[in-house]
Enzyme design. Structure first.
Site, PDB file in Angstrom:
ATOM      1  N   LYS A 176       0.825  -1.212   0.000  1.00 44.76           N
ATOM      2  CA  LYS A 176       0.000   0.000   0.000  1.00 44.76           C
ATOM      3  C   LYS A 176       0.852   1.253   0.000  1.00 44.76           C
ATOM      4  CE  LYS A 176      -4.495  -1.409   1.734  1.00 44.76           C
ATOM      5  NZ  LYS A 176      -5.515  -1.229   2.773  1.00 44.76           N
ATOM      6  N   LYS A 231      -4.065 -10.649  -6.438  1.00 48.05           N
ATOM      7  CA  LYS A 231      -5.360 -11.023  -5.879  1.00 48.05           C
ATOM      8  C   LYS A 231      -6.459 -10.078  -6.368  1.00 48.05           C
ATOM      9  CE  LYS A 231      -6.351  -8.581  -1.642  1.00 48.05           C
ATOM     10  NZ  LYS A 231      -7.740  -8.464  -1.275  1.00 48.05           N
ATOM     11  N   LYS A 275     -11.074  -4.940  -4.399  1.00 49.32           N
ATOM     12  CA  LYS A 275     -12.096  -3.961  -4.745  1.00 49.32           C
ATOM     13  C   LYS A 275     -11.541  -2.567  -4.986  1.00 49.32           C
ATOM     14  CE  LYS A 275     -14.017  -4.722  -0.131  1.00 49.32           C
ATOM     15  NZ  LYS A 275     -13.359  -3.824   0.807  1.00 49.32           N
TER      16      LYS A 275
HETATM   17  P1  ADP Z   1     -10.319  -5.974  -0.527  1.00 54.14           P
HETATM   18  O1  ADP Z   1      -8.970  -6.565  -0.215  1.00 54.14           O
HETATM   19  O2  ADP Z   1     -10.925  -6.490  -1.765  1.00 54.14           O
HETATM   20  O3  ADP Z   1     -10.361  -4.493  -0.433  1.00 54.14           O
HETATM   21  P2  ADP Z   1     -11.162  -6.337   2.229  1.00 54.14           P
HETATM   22  O4  ADP Z   1      -9.769  -5.954   2.541  1.00 54.14           O
HETATM   23  O5  ADP Z   1     -12.215  -5.513   2.822  1.00 54.14           O
HETATM   24  O6  ADP Z   1     -11.308  -6.447   0.648  1.00 54.14           O
HETATM   25  O7  ADP Z   1     -11.389  -7.865   2.624  1.00 54.14           O
HETATM   26  C1  ADP Z   1     -12.532  -8.425   3.232  1.00 54.14           C
HETATM   27  C2  ADP Z   1     -12.309  -9.925   3.388  1.00 54.14           C
HETATM   28  O8  ADP Z   1     -12.226 -10.549   2.101  1.00 54.14           O
HETATM   29  C3  ADP Z   1     -10.989 -10.278   4.103  1.00 54.14           C
HETATM   30  O9  ADP Z   1     -11.188 -11.388   4.933  1.00 54.14           O
HETATM   31  C4  ADP Z   1     -10.073 -10.612   2.974  1.00 54.14           C
HETATM   32  O10 ADP Z   1      -9.026 -11.472   3.355  1.00 54.14           O
HETATM   33  C5  ADP Z   1     -11.020 -11.289   1.992  1.00 54.14           C
HETATM   34  N1  ADP Z   1     -10.535 -11.162   0.614  1.00 54.14           N
HETATM   35  C6  ADP Z   1     -10.216 -10.007  -0.028  1.00 54.14           C
HETATM   36  N2  ADP Z   1      -9.833 -10.235  -1.282  1.00 54.14           N
HETATM   37  C7  ADP Z   1      -9.885 -11.594  -1.456  1.00 54.14           C
HETATM   38  C8  ADP Z   1      -9.598 -12.448  -2.565  1.00 54.14           C
HETATM   39  N3  ADP Z   1      -9.174 -11.961  -3.709  1.00 54.14           N
HETATM   40  N4  ADP Z   1      -9.783 -13.783  -2.398  1.00 54.14           N
HETATM   41  C9  ADP Z   1     -10.213 -14.274  -1.224  1.00 54.14           C
HETATM   42  N5  ADP Z   1     -10.503 -13.524  -0.140  1.00 54.14           N
HETATM   43  C10 ADP Z   1     -10.343 -12.189  -0.243  1.00 54.14           C
END
Ligand code: ADP
Ligand code: TRP
Length: 327
Positions: free
Chosen positions: A110, A192, A195
């Site tokens: 980040k 990965k 969002k």
């Molecule tokens: P992002 O990383 O998409 O912004 P968050 O950080 O809010 O989303 O993550 C919310 C949950 O979703 C966490 O438990 C995170 O580990 C899981 N998560 C986020 N991206 C993935 C992914 N690509 N595959 C599986 N789990 C994920």
């Protein structure tokens, strides 16, 4: 058994969130005492628009309810509504070695991505997360793979606190799904799905049929034309196979067999149809909830009350153990 997890409010919930974490929330609410929070304070580590941020927070609660989180079975709340999270984070800060924070992959990624805003919160992010978890004396934390390093730090801090101030916390277990803990981006399948990336790199749970079809058609596949699972050599198609398998409950070898010698197109088409069908119930629920804002706010308010009661009592014990003068 106490379970806690969190999701950041910004951006749309996508199928990676759902397969890695969301399905686990829905599962765990039947197995124990689940606390689920919208981690708005965490999201502030990246500059947010103050005009839309509150709305995004509420929207994340809507999405959680849409995928089947049931307020009658769990405590759903907003992180910033329970001030004890920040307070415990401060106390944990004082026992966190700086070096541990500097080696966190998410921090390194980040701070590369947001060079203009490398703030202290970005570095401190995992300590607030440890506070979220330890505040409720959590046993189990269901998350996606990207959060495992933060949970290791949480356990380190729990142990350190216990050894300095006496047994207080158990060491929370990381709960990952066997398949789908790391769903990859549709456009860059070695990264990965996230969002905060280009919307074409993920399928949001609220995407309509046309959007889903377009995004799957555009998803990066690999050279060759075999529908074959080989994450090292064929990361694109392997990711799509994983997604198909998890939504359809069919084993990957069975899918490989079905599409053998047919090229990518029929497989992608079937995957798009499958996703449209499986996400449709979430859409309906989401649209219904959009018209019931007062109801959703009431749920969050009730969640806050329950969370606060436990948080306040645990924090009081923690402060006493540290030796702070009681009020
Ligand atoms: P992002 O990383 O998409 O912004 P968050 O950080 O809010 O989303 O993550 C919310 C949950 O979703 C966490 O438990 C995170 O580990 C899981 N998560 C986020 N991206 C993935 C992914 N690509 N595959 C599986 N789990 C994920
Ligand atoms: N940091 C997590 C993420 O980005 C969200 C989160 C905040 C969380 N606090 C938590 C997850 C506590 C599990 C437990 O995905």
């Amino acid at each position: 058994m106490r379970i806690l997890s969190g999701i950041q409010p910004t951006g749309k919930m996508h199928i990676g969130n759902l397969l890695g974490a969301g399905n686990q929330y829905v599962d765990y609410q039947n197995k124990g005492d689940l606390f689920l929070m919208v981690a708005d304070l965490h999201a502030l580590t990246v500059l947010q628009n103050p005009k839309t941020f509150a709305e995004e927070t509420l929207n994340k609660a809507l999405e959680l309810l849409a995928i089947g989180v049931d307020p009658a079975k769990c405590t759903l709340f907003v992180q910033s509504h329970v001030k004890e999270h920040s307070e415990l984070a401060w106390i944990l800060n004082t026992i966190t070695p700086l070096g541990e924070l500097e080696r966190m992959t998410q921090y390194k990624d980040k701070s590369k991505k947001h060079r203009e805003n490398i703030n202290a919160g970005l570095l401190d992010y995992p300590v607030l997360m440890a506070a979220d978890i330890l505040l409720y004396k959590t046993d189990v934390v269901p998350v996606g793979q990207d959060q495992t390093q933060h949970l290791e730090l949480t356990r380190t801090l729990a142990k350190k606190f216990n050894s300095l101030y006496g047994q207080t916390f158990s060491e929370p277990k990381t709960m990952l799904v066997k398949e789908g803990a790391k769903i990859m981006s549709l456009l860059e399948p070695k990264k990965k799905m996230s969002k905060s990336d280009n919307p074409d790199s993920y399928i949001a749970i609220t995407d309509d049929a046309e959007t889903i079809k377009r995004k799957i058609a555009k998803a990066v596949t690999d050279t060759g034309k075999d529908v074959k699972f080989d994450p090292a050599k064929k990361p694109g198609i392997s990711n799509l196979l994983t997604i198909h398998s998890l939504f359809s409950n069919q084993k990957i070898p069975a899918l490989e067999k079905r599409y053998k010698g047919k090229g990518y197109a029929p497989f992608k088409k079937a995957l798009a149809t499958l996703l449209v069908e499986k996400l449709e119930p979430f859409h309906r629920k989401y649209e219904e909830l959009k018209r019931r804002e007062v109801y959703v706010k009431t749920i969050l308010s009730q969640g806050k009350e329950r969370a606060r009661t436990i948080a306040a009592s645990n924090l009081e014990e923690i402060k006493e153990k540290v030796g702070l003068l009681p009020e």
